[in-house]
Design a protein around this motif. Sequence first.
Motif, mmCIF file in Angstrom:
data_model
loop_
_atom_site.group_PDB
_atom_site.id
_atom_site.type_symbol
_atom_site.label_atom_id
_atom_site.label_comp_id
_atom_site.label_asym_id
_atom_site.label_seq_id
_atom_site.Cartn_x
_atom_site.Cartn_y
_atom_site.Cartn_z
ATOM 1 N N ARG A 152 2.309 10.234 -7.696
ATOM 2 C CA ARG A 152 0.897 10.627 -7.698
ATOM 3 C C ARG A 152 0.044 9.592 -8.432
ATOM 4 N NH1 ARG A 152 3.103 15.716 -9.018
ATOM 5 N NH2 ARG A 152 2.420 15.432 -11.189
ATOM 6 N N GLU A 166 -3.051 7.618 -6.747
ATOM 7 C CA GLU A 166 -4.385 7.720 -7.343
ATOM 8 C C GLU A 166 -4.940 6.337 -7.679
ATOM 9 O OE1 GLU A 166 -3.814 10.246 -10.695
ATOM 10 O OE2 GLU A 166 -3.152 11.943 -9.473
ATOM 11 N N HIS A 170 -14.190 15.758 -10.714
ATOM 12 C CA HIS A 170 -13.535 14.641 -11.403
ATOM 13 C C HIS A 170 -14.373 14.208 -12.592
ATOM 14 C CE1 HIS A 170 -11.508 10.776 -11.965
ATOM 15 N NE2 HIS A 170 -10.579 11.170 -11.103
ATOM 16 N N GLU A 202 -10.024 9.105 -4.400
ATOM 17 C CA GLU A 202 -8.784 9.788 -4.761
ATOM 18 C C GLU A 202 -8.639 11.100 -3.990
ATOM 19 O OE1 GLU A 202 -8.091 10.213 -8.947
ATOM 20 O OE2 GLU A 202 -8.792 8.187 -9.392
ATOM 21 N N LEU A 228 -3.361 15.735 -5.743
ATOM 22 C CA LEU A 228 -3.375 14.713 -6.784
ATOM 23 C C LEU A 228 -4.175 15.225 -7.982
ATOM 24 C CD1 LEU A 228 -4.049 11.548 -4.558
ATOM 25 C CD2 LEU A 228 -1.839 12.457 -5.332
ATOM 26 N N GLY A 229 -4.323 14.379 -8.990
ATOM 27 C CA GLY A 229 -5.091 14.747 -10.168
ATOM 28 C C GLY A 229 -4.317 15.666 -11.083
#
Length: 318
Positions: free
Chosen positions: A143, A147, A244, A253, A264-265
């Motif tokens: 991930r 990203e 974000h 992203e 993700l994140g």
Amino acid sequence: MNCELALLALAIEAGLGYPDALFRKIGHPATWLGALIATLDRALNRQDDSFALRRSKGVAALAMILVMAVGVGALIERAALALPFGWLALAALSSTLLAQRSLHAHVAAVAEGLTTSLEDGRAAVAKIVGRDVSALDEAGIARAAIESLAENFSDGVVAPALWLAVFGLPGALAYKAVNTADSMIGHRSDRYLAFGWAAARSDDLMNYLPARAAAGLLAAGAVMLSGALPAQTLAAARRDAPGHVSPNAGWPEAAAAGALGLELGGPRAYGDSRVIQGAILGQGRREATAADIRRALALYRRSATLFWIALAIGALTA
């Protein structure tokens, strides 16, 4: 418009990159800018000054850096274009401000590392992210790599090339100066909250349109990638990017997450014991793998190709 210059610079950088031998001998524009920023930081950023004074000094430091970058860029551009085939030399110089080849190589190295061992994957991803990677598992490493690929597609490819296309070498150098300053001093720490304010806000402004353009390119690239989810790409960006911590990084992203069917994140740990509760981007699988990194690279290549085509159209129609 300088679309031809930006397109040629991208082609040169894709073919040659920035040679390691040249870096070892003379450094790189980013390292030269970094040395200037570090010098101004040491000279002006004094913790016993008031918050307002430190912010003012940060504004002055950024102004000095921008004047130097724009001035040097204008002088080089004028000198190069006065020479026979000077446009070629100018494109070669401009290519040093782009990172499409090195970005691909560094992210591919993470996938290769993960196929060997978890430790090799961690070592490779540590070269491209600032977070603490010591506790990351395979999914966390994958991930982080994806990203970084998505964010740097915007910061290292789309943004500098667009500033080059619109404002020539002075514009591209100005962008690189602000982006480098943001990475060095644009932090929300006690030392840089005031002094780095101008760098952080300027970087947000200069990346506003490129980040959204990068998300659009990733969406278009997803149409060309078998198994990708084009309909989810911009939907994820519009839905998740506003959460974000960065007003810009979330766009590419989240677009990558939507295109690849990933989530993700999320939380990120840093070496100074900070843990940032990052926004969740995408609604797909959390368990990313080396194969997902390779799919992300395939998406990146298609999106970059479409960016080249867009610049070529701009050059033909200008």
